[in-house]
Design an enzyme around this catalytic site. Structure first.
Site, PDB file in Angstrom:
ATOM      1  CD  GLU A  36      -5.358  -5.890  -1.413  1.00  0.00           C
ATOM      2  OE1 GLU A  36      -4.720  -4.830  -1.233  1.00  0.00           O
ATOM      3  OE2 GLU A  36      -6.285  -6.258  -0.665  1.00  0.00           O
ATOM      4  CB  CYS A  93     -10.639  -2.453   0.331  1.00  0.00           C
ATOM      5  SG  CYS A  93     -10.100  -1.753  -1.250  1.00  0.00           S
ATOM      6  CG  ASN A 140      -0.398  -0.199   2.517  1.00  0.00           C
ATOM      7  OD1 ASN A 140       0.608  -0.872   2.659  1.00  0.00           O
ATOM      8  ND2 ASN A 140      -1.020   0.384   3.529  1.00  0.00           N
ATOM      9  CB  ILE A 141       1.765   3.616  -2.326  1.00  0.00           C
ATOM     10  CG1 ILE A 141       2.671   2.418  -2.639  1.00  0.00           C
ATOM     11  CG2 ILE A 141       2.539   4.930  -2.461  1.00  0.00           C
ATOM     12  CD1 ILE A 141       3.138   2.337  -4.087  1.00  0.00           C
ATOM     13  CD  GLU A 142      -1.489   4.786   4.525  1.00  0.00           C
ATOM     14  OE1 GLU A 142      -0.978   5.627   5.293  1.00  0.00           O
ATOM     15  OE2 GLU A 142      -2.236   3.864   4.918  1.00  0.00           O
ATOM     16  CB  CYS A 162      -8.679  -4.465  -3.784  1.00  0.00           C
ATOM     17  SG  CYS A 162      -7.460  -3.171  -3.490  1.00  0.00           S
ATOM     18  CB  CYS A 194      -5.118  -1.392  -1.784  1.00  0.00           C
ATOM     19  SG  CYS A 194      -6.447  -0.578  -0.899  1.00  0.00           S
TER      20      CYS A 194
HETATM   21  N1  THU Z   1      -5.260  -1.444   2.419  1.00  0.00           N
HETATM   22  C1  THU Z   1      -4.694  -2.280   1.513  1.00  0.00           C
HETATM   23  O1  THU Z   1      -3.553  -2.068   1.085  1.00  0.00           O
HETATM   24  N2  THU Z   1      -5.413  -3.344   1.069  1.00  0.00           N
HETATM   25  C2  THU Z   1      -6.663  -3.647   1.503  1.00  0.00           C
HETATM   26  O2  THU Z   1      -7.307  -4.534   0.956  1.00  0.00           O
HETATM   27  C3  THU Z   1      -7.229  -2.936   2.653  1.00  0.00           C
HETATM   28  C4  THU Z   1      -6.619  -1.604   2.911  1.00  0.00           C
HETATM   29  C5  THU Z   1      -4.496  -0.289   2.907  1.00  0.00           C
HETATM   30  C6  THU Z   1      -4.976   1.046   2.404  1.00  0.00           C
HETATM   31  C7  THU Z   1      -4.479   1.982   3.466  1.00  0.00           C
HETATM   32  O3  THU Z   1      -3.151   2.345   3.162  1.00  0.00           O
HETATM   33  C8  THU Z   1      -4.468   1.133   4.729  1.00  0.00           C
HETATM   34  O4  THU Z   1      -4.563  -0.211   4.303  1.00  0.00           O
HETATM   35  C9  THU Z   1      -5.606   1.447   5.697  1.00  0.00           C
HETATM   36  O5  THU Z   1      -6.823   1.429   5.048  1.00  0.00           O
END
Ligand code: THU
Length: 129
Positions: free
Chosen positions: A55, A86, A42-44, A89, A53
């Site tokens: 995935e 999520c 995940n890259i915020e 995804c 996310c």
């Molecule tokens: N996140 C994912 O990378 N994959 C998911 O299926 C659920 C959520 C990440 C997004 C965000 O950076 C962090 O988790 C909190 O939501």
């Protein structure tokens, strides 16, 4: 690559997650139709909606390298609960899913459960190409 090693790879790669806002580190690893393996994290972003996310990072890497579909995708995080994909995804996985695609959801003990996409996205929206 077998399921157990795909889960391990997802777990190993999550150290590269960029998650300074949620502090929730997620890793993903997938097997493309060619048999090659791709990882993602995940890259915020400070503008939260721009976050991607793990995935979808892995899927973008795979498709941009020429893969056409996905056979299996594993998800890992630091949570003691199993981490599920999520909603966004789920829809993106559907776009590139092999008919018999499996989703491997793991917890921080390295345990994982095997699901089909239909477990997560029944009655999915599809649009004819
Ligand atoms: N996140 C994912 O990378 N994959 C998911 O299926 C659920 C959520 C990440 C997004 C965000 O950076 C962090 O988790 C909190 O939501």
């Amino acid at each position: 690559m077998d399921y157990e090693n795909l889960v391990k790879l997802a777990n190993d790669i999550k150290k590269n997650a960029y998650a300074p806002y949620s502090n929730f580190h997620v890793g993903a690893a997938l097997i493309g139709n060619s048999g090659k393996v791709y990882t993602g994290v995940n890259i915020e972003n400070s503008s939260y909606g721009a976050t991607i996310c793990a995935e979808r990072t892995a899927i973008c890497k795979a498709i941009s390298e020429g893969e056409k579909s996905i056979k299996a995708i594993a998800i890992a995080s630091d949570s003691e609960d199993y981490t599920f994909p999520c909603g966004i995804c789920r829809q993106v996985i559907l776009e590139f899913a092999d008919k018999d695609l499996v989703i491997l959801c793991s917890n921080n003990n390295g345990k994982y459960k095997v699901f089909s996409l239909n477990d997560f996205l029944p009655n999915a929206f599809v649009f004819e190409k």
